[in-house]
Scaffold this motif. Structure first.
Motif, PDB file in Angstrom:
ATOM      1  N   ALA A 164       0.697 -14.479 -15.057  1.00 30.24           N
ATOM      2  CA  ALA A 164       1.918 -15.270 -15.301  1.00 30.24           C
ATOM      3  C   ALA A 164       3.125 -14.589 -14.651  1.00 30.24           C
ATOM      4  O   ALA A 164       3.940 -15.245 -13.994  1.00 30.24           O
ATOM      5  CB  ALA A 164       2.141 -15.446 -16.797  1.00 30.24           C
TER       6      ALA A 164
ATOM      7  N   ARG B  34       3.329 -15.286 -11.027  1.00 28.77           N
ATOM      8  CA  ARG B  34       3.819 -16.648 -10.731  1.00 28.77           C
ATOM      9  C   ARG B  34       5.336 -16.736 -10.909  1.00 28.77           C
ATOM     10  O   ARG B  34       6.011 -17.432 -10.177  1.00 28.77           O
ATOM     11  CB  ARG B  34       3.134 -17.662 -11.664  1.00 28.77           C
ATOM     12  CG  ARG B  34       1.672 -17.888 -11.370  1.00 28.77           C
ATOM     13  CD  ARG B  34       1.133 -19.111 -12.116  1.00 28.77           C
ATOM     14  NE  ARG B  34       1.022 -18.918 -13.551  1.00 28.77           N
ATOM     15  CZ  ARG B  34      -0.018 -18.343 -14.170  1.00 28.77           C
ATOM     16  NH1 ARG B  34      -1.034 -17.877 -13.456  1.00 28.77           N
ATOM     17  NH2 ARG B  34      -0.049 -18.229 -15.490  1.00 28.77           N
ATOM     18  N   TRP B  35       5.866 -16.044 -11.910  1.00 31.73           N
ATOM     19  CA  TRP B  35       7.275 -16.221 -12.272  1.00 31.73           C
ATOM     20  C   TRP B  35       8.224 -15.357 -11.467  1.00 31.73           C
ATOM     21  O   TRP B  35       9.380 -15.715 -11.291  1.00 31.73           O
ATOM     22  CB  TRP B  35       7.490 -15.897 -13.749  1.00 31.73           C
ATOM     23  CG  TRP B  35       6.636 -16.659 -14.692  1.00 31.73           C
ATOM     24  CD1 TRP B  35       5.881 -17.766 -14.399  1.00 31.73           C
ATOM     25  CD2 TRP B  35       6.429 -16.388 -16.069  1.00 31.73           C
ATOM     26  NE1 TRP B  35       5.223 -18.192 -15.522  1.00 31.73           N
ATOM     27  CE2 TRP B  35       5.531 -17.361 -16.560  1.00 31.73           C
ATOM     28  CE3 TRP B  35       6.916 -15.409 -16.933  1.00 31.73           C
ATOM     29  CZ2 TRP B  35       5.118 -17.382 -17.892  1.00 31.73           C
ATOM     30  CZ3 TRP B  35       6.501 -15.432 -18.256  1.00 31.73           C
ATOM     31  CH2 TRP B  35       5.614 -16.413 -18.719  1.00 31.73           C
TER      32      TRP B  35
ATOM     33  N   GLN C  49      10.813 -16.370  -8.702  1.00 31.33           N
ATOM     34  CA  GLN C  49      12.083 -16.990  -9.092  1.00 31.33           C
ATOM     35  C   GLN C  49      12.852 -16.188 -10.145  1.00 31.33           C
ATOM     36  O   GLN C  49      14.074 -16.216 -10.188  1.00 31.33           O
ATOM     37  CB  GLN C  49      11.831 -18.406  -9.626  1.00 31.33           C
ATOM     38  CG  GLN C  49      13.115 -19.221  -9.692  1.00 31.33           C
ATOM     39  CD  GLN C  49      12.868 -20.648 -10.114  1.00 31.33           C
ATOM     40  OE1 GLN C  49      11.725 -21.074 -10.253  1.00 31.33           O
ATOM     41  NE2 GLN C  49      13.942 -21.396 -10.335  1.00 31.33           N
ATOM     42  N   TRP C  50      12.116 -15.481 -10.998  1.00 36.82           N
ATOM     43  CA  TRP C  50      12.742 -14.764 -12.118  1.00 36.82           C
ATOM     44  C   TRP C  50      12.316 -13.295 -12.098  1.00 36.82           C
ATOM     45  O   TRP C  50      11.564 -12.851 -12.962  1.00 36.82           O
ATOM     46  CB  TRP C  50      12.346 -15.399 -13.464  1.00 36.82           C
ATOM     47  CG  TRP C  50      12.378 -16.884 -13.484  1.00 36.82           C
ATOM     48  CD1 TRP C  50      11.321 -17.718 -13.384  1.00 36.82           C
ATOM     49  CD2 TRP C  50      13.539 -17.729 -13.610  1.00 36.82           C
ATOM     50  NE1 TRP C  50      11.725 -19.034 -13.450  1.00 36.82           N
ATOM     51  CE2 TRP C  50      13.083 -19.062 -13.579  1.00 36.82           C
ATOM     52  CE3 TRP C  50      14.898 -17.471 -13.760  1.00 36.82           C
ATOM     53  CZ2 TRP C  50      13.946 -20.145 -13.690  1.00 36.82           C
ATOM     54  CZ3 TRP C  50      15.749 -18.553 -13.859  1.00 36.82           C
ATOM     55  CH2 TRP C  50      15.275 -19.865 -13.830  1.00 36.82           C
TER      56      TRP C  50
ATOM     57  N   GLU D 159       3.399 -22.292 -21.190  1.00 30.52           N
ATOM     58  CA  GLU D 159       3.990 -21.828 -19.928  1.00 30.52           C
ATOM     59  C   GLU D 159       4.904 -22.859 -19.265  1.00 30.52           C
ATOM     60  O   GLU D 159       6.026 -22.533 -18.860  1.00 30.52           O
ATOM     61  CB  GLU D 159       2.892 -21.397 -18.936  1.00 30.52           C
ATOM     62  CG  GLU D 159       3.484 -20.835 -17.667  1.00 30.52           C
ATOM     63  CD  GLU D 159       2.460 -20.239 -16.714  1.00 30.52           C
ATOM     64  OE1 GLU D 159       2.866 -19.803 -15.620  1.00 30.52           O
ATOM     65  OE2 GLU D 159       1.269 -20.205 -17.040  1.00 30.52           O
ATOM     66  N   ALA D 160       4.448 -24.100 -19.158  1.00 31.03           N
ATOM     67  CA  ALA D 160       5.255 -25.124 -18.482  1.00 31.03           C
ATOM     68  C   ALA D 160       6.583 -25.343 -19.218  1.00 31.03           C
ATOM     69  O   ALA D 160       7.647 -25.459 -18.601  1.00 31.03           O
ATOM     70  CB  ALA D 160       4.466 -26.436 -18.403  1.00 31.03           C
TER      71      ALA D 160
ATOM     72  N   LEU E  17       8.949 -22.360 -18.620  1.00 32.07           N
ATOM     73  CA  LEU E  17       9.604 -22.403 -17.307  1.00 32.07           C
ATOM     74  C   LEU E  17      10.713 -23.460 -17.288  1.00 32.07           C
ATOM     75  O   LEU E  17      11.779 -23.241 -16.719  1.00 32.07           O
ATOM     76  CB  LEU E  17       8.576 -22.655 -16.198  1.00 32.07           C
ATOM     77  CG  LEU E  17       7.597 -21.481 -15.976  1.00 32.07           C
ATOM     78  CD1 LEU E  17       6.489 -21.866 -15.012  1.00 32.07           C
ATOM     79  CD2 LEU E  17       8.313 -20.231 -15.483  1.00 32.07           C
TER      80      LEU E  17
ATOM     81  N   LEU F 256      13.608 -21.985 -19.136  1.00 32.93           N
ATOM     82  CA  LEU F 256      14.310 -21.015 -18.280  1.00 32.93           C
ATOM     83  C   LEU F 256      15.267 -21.722 -17.323  1.00 32.93           C
ATOM     84  O   LEU F 256      16.413 -21.321 -17.172  1.00 32.93           O
ATOM     85  CB  LEU F 256      13.291 -20.215 -17.440  1.00 32.93           C
ATOM     86  CG  LEU F 256      12.745 -18.922 -18.009  1.00 32.93           C
ATOM     87  CD1 LEU F 256      11.715 -18.351 -17.052  1.00 32.93           C
ATOM     88  CD2 LEU F 256      13.833 -17.899 -18.252  1.00 32.93           C
ATOM     89  N   GLU F 257      14.756 -22.770 -16.692  1.00 36.02           N
ATOM     90  CA  GLU F 257      15.580 -23.546 -15.751  1.00 36.02           C
ATOM     91  C   GLU F 257      16.834 -24.056 -16.460  1.00 36.02           C
ATOM     92  O   GLU F 257      17.948 -23.909 -15.946  1.00 36.02           O
ATOM     93  CB  GLU F 257      14.791 -24.769 -15.223  1.00 36.02           C
ATOM     94  CG  GLU F 257      13.676 -24.442 -14.249  1.00 36.02           C
ATOM     95  CD  GLU F 257      14.184 -24.081 -12.848  1.00 36.02           C
ATOM     96  OE1 GLU F 257      15.409 -24.179 -12.606  1.00 36.02           O
ATOM     97  OE2 GLU F 257      13.355 -23.702 -12.006  1.00 36.02           O
TER      98      GLU F 257
END
Length: 238
Positions: A61, A64-65, A68-69, A226-227, A230, A233-234
């Motif tokens: 994870a 993947r993140w 962007q983060w 997870e979805a 995210l 977070l956005e």
């Protein structure tokens, strides 16, 4: 499956990372609470396999993140049994390398129960992981067998203030005093504090006032798949 509960820097409201929490959806019995299946996994020794799987998923994870983060740190619980395994350090190091994750992005949460036996071996293992750059937090601080001697010897970065203390924070004076005391101990040992179970605005305000670094709880966000995490977070970083 895993869910992620955001951890926020209380001074700024910015997202610092998340705690990884394990959930079990049984095909016939539906959602089974962790306090039902985790003790069973520990008793049977299955906790090691579960722990290995959780760490793999958490590192995947982060990979993947991080595009962007990059600032996100994931806190993963490490069971006493895992910490005592001879290959503990090599396994965690290999997992980080396999996923290309910087060790400082992983925070291992240990409970005070870890310190009940093989103390020296546990501390040596923690120090080897710390030397790699992995972070450590002690979970549920103040509810178990806390010894200030161990606290000084452990290579910790953070103390987690148990939700039972946070729940009393805006009630009786004694609840507030306990939290203040933990924060003072942490400050003197140069450790950050993470408050769990923040559910009311008054609790958040008091924790901010007293200089608690990080917090998590339903007031800030429930644990998210997870979805959802995210998407949260956005929305949070707009």
């Amino acid at each position: 499956h895993l869910v992620f509960q955001p951890q926020l820097a209380l001074a700024t409201g910015k997202v610092a990372g998340a705690e990884v929490l394990l959930r079990w959806r049984h095909p016939e019995r539906g959602e089974i609470a962790p306090d039902q299946f985790i003790p069973l996994a520990e008793e049977t020794g299955l906790i090691q396999d579960v722990g290995h799987w959780v760490l793999e998923q958490a590192c995947a994870a982060l990979t993947r993140w991080h595009r962007q983060w990059p600032q996100l740190v994931l806190a993963v619980n490490l069971s006493p049994r895992e910490l005592r395994q001879a290959d503990c350090v090599a396994r965690i190091q290999a997992c980080l390398q396999r996923h290309g994750v910087a060790p400082a992005s992983l925070e291992l949460e240990i409970t005070e129960g870890v310190l009940l036996e093989d103390v020296d071996q546990c501390i040596a293992t923690m120090q080897r992981l710390k030397a790699l750059g992995v972070r450590f937090a002690i979970d549920d601080f103040g509810t178990g067998y806390s010894s200030l001697t161990y606290l000084k010897r452990l290579p910790l970065d953070r103390l987690k203030i148990d939700r039972s203390f946070v729940a009393d924070l805006d009630g009786e004076e004694s609840g507030r005093l306990l939290v203040q005391t933990i924060l003072v101990i942490a400050r003197n040992l140069d450790l950050e504090c993470v408050a769990e179970g923040i559910e009311r605005a008054a609790q958040l305000e008091l924790l901010r006032e007293h200089g608690c670094s990080l917090g998590q709880g339903y007031l800030l966000s429930r644990p998210l798949a997870e979805a959802e995490f995210l998407a949260w977070l956005e929305a949070h970083h707009r």
